[in-house]
Scaffold this motif. Sequence first.
Motif, PDB file in Angstrom:
ATOM      1  N   THR A 133       0.831  -1.199   0.000  1.00  0.00           N
ATOM      2  CA  THR A 133       0.000   0.000   0.000  1.00  0.00           C
ATOM      3  C   THR A 133       0.868   1.252   0.000  1.00  0.00           C
ATOM      4  O   THR A 133       0.784   2.064  -0.913  1.00  0.00           O
ATOM      5  N   ILE A 134       1.698   1.418   1.030  1.00  0.00           N
ATOM      6  CA  ILE A 134       2.644   2.538   1.054  1.00  0.00           C
ATOM      7  C   ILE A 134       3.916   2.135   0.316  1.00  0.00           C
ATOM      8  O   ILE A 134       4.456   2.890  -0.486  1.00  0.00           O
ATOM      9  N   VAL A 135       4.392   0.940   0.612  1.00  0.00           N
ATOM     10  CA  VAL A 135       5.649   0.437   0.059  1.00  0.00           C
ATOM     11  C   VAL A 135       5.335  -0.701  -0.909  1.00  0.00           C
ATOM     12  O   VAL A 135       4.617  -1.635  -0.557  1.00  0.00           O
ATOM     13  N   ASP A 136       5.867  -0.596  -2.115  1.00  0.00           N
ATOM     14  CA  ASP A 136       5.693  -1.676  -3.089  1.00  0.00           C
ATOM     15  C   ASP A 136       6.681  -2.782  -2.729  1.00  0.00           C
ATOM     16  O   ASP A 136       7.664  -3.027  -3.427  1.00  0.00           O
ATOM     17  N   SER A 137       6.405  -3.426  -1.604  1.00  0.00           N
ATOM     18  CA  SER A 137       7.347  -4.381  -1.016  1.00  0.00           C
ATOM     19  C   SER A 137       6.878  -5.824  -1.111  1.00  0.00           C
ATOM     20  O   SER A 137       7.569  -6.725  -0.625  1.00  0.00           O
ATOM     21  N   MET A 138       5.729  -6.051  -1.712  1.00  0.00           N
ATOM     22  CA  MET A 138       5.217  -7.416  -1.737  1.00  0.00           C
ATOM     23  C   MET A 138       6.153  -8.389  -2.470  1.00  0.00           C
ATOM     24  O   MET A 138       6.353  -9.513  -1.996  1.00  0.00           O
ATOM     25  N   PRO A 139       6.765  -8.023  -3.599  1.00  0.00           N
ATOM     26  CA  PRO A 139       7.696  -8.962  -4.229  1.00  0.00           C
ATOM     27  C   PRO A 139       8.874  -9.320  -3.308  1.00  0.00           C
ATOM     28  O   PRO A 139       9.283 -10.484  -3.247  1.00  0.00           O
ATOM     29  N   GLN A 140       9.399  -8.316  -2.584  1.00  0.00           N
ATOM     30  CA  GLN A 140      10.497  -8.583  -1.653  1.00  0.00           C
ATOM     31  C   GLN A 140      10.034  -9.470  -0.498  1.00  0.00           C
ATOM     32  O   GLN A 140      10.746 -10.377  -0.076  1.00  0.00           O
ATOM     33  N   HIS A 141       8.828  -9.198   0.025  1.00  0.00           N
ATOM     34  CA  HIS A 141       8.305 -10.022   1.115  1.00  0.00           C
ATOM     35  C   HIS A 141       8.109 -11.474   0.656  1.00  0.00           C
ATOM     36  O   HIS A 141       8.443 -12.407   1.388  1.00  0.00           O
ATOM     37  N   HIS A 142       7.578 -11.648  -0.548  1.00  0.00           N
ATOM     38  CA  HIS A 142       7.367 -13.014  -1.025  1.00  0.00           C
ATOM     39  C   HIS A 142       8.701 -13.741  -1.161  1.00  0.00           C
ATOM     40  O   HIS A 142       8.837 -14.895  -0.724  1.00  0.00           O
ATOM     41  N   ALA A 143       9.693 -13.087  -1.745  1.00  0.00           N
ATOM     42  CA  ALA A 143      11.004 -13.714  -1.927  1.00  0.00           C
ATOM     43  C   ALA A 143      11.618 -14.097  -0.573  1.00  0.00           C
ATOM     44  O   ALA A 143      12.174 -15.198  -0.421  1.00  0.00           O
ATOM     45  N   THR A 144      11.495 -13.216   0.410  1.00  0.00           N
ATOM     46  CA  THR A 144      12.120 -13.503   1.708  1.00  0.00           C
ATOM     47  C   THR A 144      11.321 -14.526   2.508  1.00  0.00           C
ATOM     48  O   THR A 144      11.901 -15.321   3.252  1.00  0.00           O
ATOM     49  N   TRP A 145       9.999 -14.542   2.357  1.00  0.00           N
ATOM     50  CA  TRP A 145       9.196 -15.610   2.969  1.00  0.00           C
ATOM     51  C   TRP A 145       9.638 -16.963   2.408  1.00  0.00           C
ATOM     52  O   TRP A 145       9.844 -17.913   3.150  1.00  0.00           O
ATOM     53  N   ARG A 146       9.756 -17.036   1.088  1.00  0.00           N
ATOM     54  CA  ARG A 146      10.133 -18.316   0.468  1.00  0.00           C
ATOM     55  C   ARG A 146      11.502 -18.770   0.939  1.00  0.00           C
ATOM     56  O   ARG A 146      11.717 -19.947   1.213  1.00  0.00           O
ATOM     57  N   GLN A 147      12.443 -17.824   1.037  1.00  0.00           N
ATOM     58  CA  GLN A 147      13.793 -18.173   1.470  1.00  0.00           C
ATOM     59  C   GLN A 147      13.792 -18.639   2.930  1.00  0.00           C
ATOM     60  O   GLN A 147      14.415 -19.649   3.266  1.00  0.00           O
ATOM     61  N   ALA A 148      13.080 -17.912   3.791  1.00  0.00           N
ATOM     62  CA  ALA A 148      13.023 -18.290   5.214  1.00  0.00           C
ATOM     63  C   ALA A 148      12.338 -19.641   5.391  1.00  0.00           C
ATOM     64  O   ALA A 148      12.816 -20.500   6.152  1.00  0.00           O
ATOM     65  N   LEU A 149      11.242 -19.864   4.680  1.00  0.00           N
ATOM     66  CA  LEU A 149      10.502 -21.121   4.814  1.00  0.00           C
ATOM     67  C   LEU A 149      11.268 -22.309   4.239  1.00  0.00           C
ATOM     68  O   LEU A 149      11.156 -23.428   4.747  1.00  0.00           O
ATOM     69  N   ALA A 150      12.053 -22.077   3.186  1.00  0.00           N
ATOM     70  CA  ALA A 150      12.822 -23.157   2.572  1.00  0.00           C
ATOM     71  C   ALA A 150      13.795 -23.771   3.574  1.00  0.00           C
ATOM     72  O   ALA A 150      14.090 -24.969   3.511  1.00  0.00           O
ATOM     73  N   GLU A 151      14.253 -22.971   4.515  1.00  0.00           N
ATOM     74  CA  GLU A 151      15.166 -23.474   5.542  1.00  0.00           C
ATOM     75  C   GLU A 151      14.475 -24.481   6.461  1.00  0.00           C
ATOM     76  O   GLU A 151      15.131 -25.227   7.180  1.00  0.00           O
ATOM     77  N   TRP A 152      13.141 -24.504   6.427  1.00  0.00           N
ATOM     78  CA  TRP A 152      12.348 -25.449   7.229  1.00  0.00           C
ATOM     79  C   TRP A 152      11.680 -26.491   6.334  1.00  0.00           C
ATOM     80  O   TRP A 152      10.808 -27.241   6.787  1.00  0.00           O
ATOM     81  N   GLY A 153      12.057 -26.514   5.053  1.00  0.00           N
ATOM     82  CA  GLY A 153      11.480 -27.481   4.132  1.00  0.00           C
ATOM     83  C   GLY A 153      10.045 -27.161   3.751  1.00  0.00           C
ATOM     84  O   GLY A 153       9.247 -28.060   3.491  1.00  0.00           O
ATOM     85  N   CYS A 154       9.725 -25.866   3.694  1.00  0.00           N
ATOM     86  CA  CYS A 154       8.355 -25.434   3.399  1.00  0.00           C
ATOM     87  C   CYS A 154       8.394 -24.404   2.274  1.00  0.00           C
ATOM     88  O   CYS A 154       9.427 -23.795   2.010  1.00  0.00           O
ATOM     89  N   ASP A 155       7.259 -24.224   1.619  1.00  0.00           N
ATOM     90  CA  ASP A 155       7.158 -23.235   0.541  1.00  0.00           C
ATOM     91  C   ASP A 155       5.866 -22.453   0.693  1.00  0.00           C
ATOM     92  O   ASP A 155       4.911 -22.916   1.332  1.00  0.00           O
ATOM     93  N   LEU A 156       5.842 -21.266   0.104  1.00  0.00           N
ATOM     94  CA  LEU A 156       4.651 -20.421   0.089  1.00  0.00           C
ATOM     95  C   LEU A 156       4.471 -19.924  -1.344  1.00  0.00           C
ATOM     96  O   LEU A 156       5.086 -18.939  -1.748  1.00  0.00           O
ATOM     97  N   PRO A 157       3.647 -20.629  -2.145  1.00  0.00           N
ATOM     98  CA  PRO A 157       3.455 -20.238  -3.546  1.00  0.00           C
ATOM     99  C   PRO A 157       2.918 -18.808  -3.658  1.00  0.00           C
ATOM    100  O   PRO A 157       2.213 -18.323  -2.767  1.00  0.00           O
TER     101      PRO A 157
END
Length: 196
Positions: A20-44
């Motif tokens: 909304t204020i920050v066009d940060s959703m692509p960055q958030h998605h990339a970092t969620w995927r990276q953080a979750l991958a360390e636990w063997g999980c994904d967030l499409p």
Amino acid sequence: MILPLPDGDFQAYLFDCDGTIVDSMPQHHATWRQALAEWGCDLPEELFYAWAGRTVADIVADLNERHGLAMPVGAVAARQVALYQQLLPTAVGVPGVLRHIEDAHGRIPFAVVSGSTRESVTASLSALDLLDRFDVLVCAGDYARPKPDPEGFLLAARLLGVPPQSCLVFEDADLGIQAATAAGMASVRVPQPRRG
């Protein structure tokens, strides 16, 4: 392009932060995927955007249930925030929203109502040199029931001393628009700049 506002004599603007204020959703998605991958999980991507506005705790709890995992909320959240902060220099503001912030700053109070952590919201606003524009930050942990429940928006209105019906909400997510409506507030839907 400046976003058109609904008619009304609004006494406060309440903003979601990410998307909304920050066009940060692509960055958030990339970092969620990276953080979750360390636990063997994904967030499409589709699920990530469908869950926009939800708290970190809710997202991790749902992913744990879906995948039979036991990821610790605090550890996953801390890792995602750390990774996100590394990408912050690539985030930009949403122009139509930034214009409203600049035009109305000093005339009416502003609040951020976000499902993200206070650390993440503060980092995003600081990266755009906007933190000082906001009188109130309502973040994950400040309220019990996440969007689409109106609790976060109602708390922000109360902290600003403005009746809910006199607040205008800026939101990019369906859950946020539903929460604003449930709070009795008018809203402006912010288009997600990088999604078709």
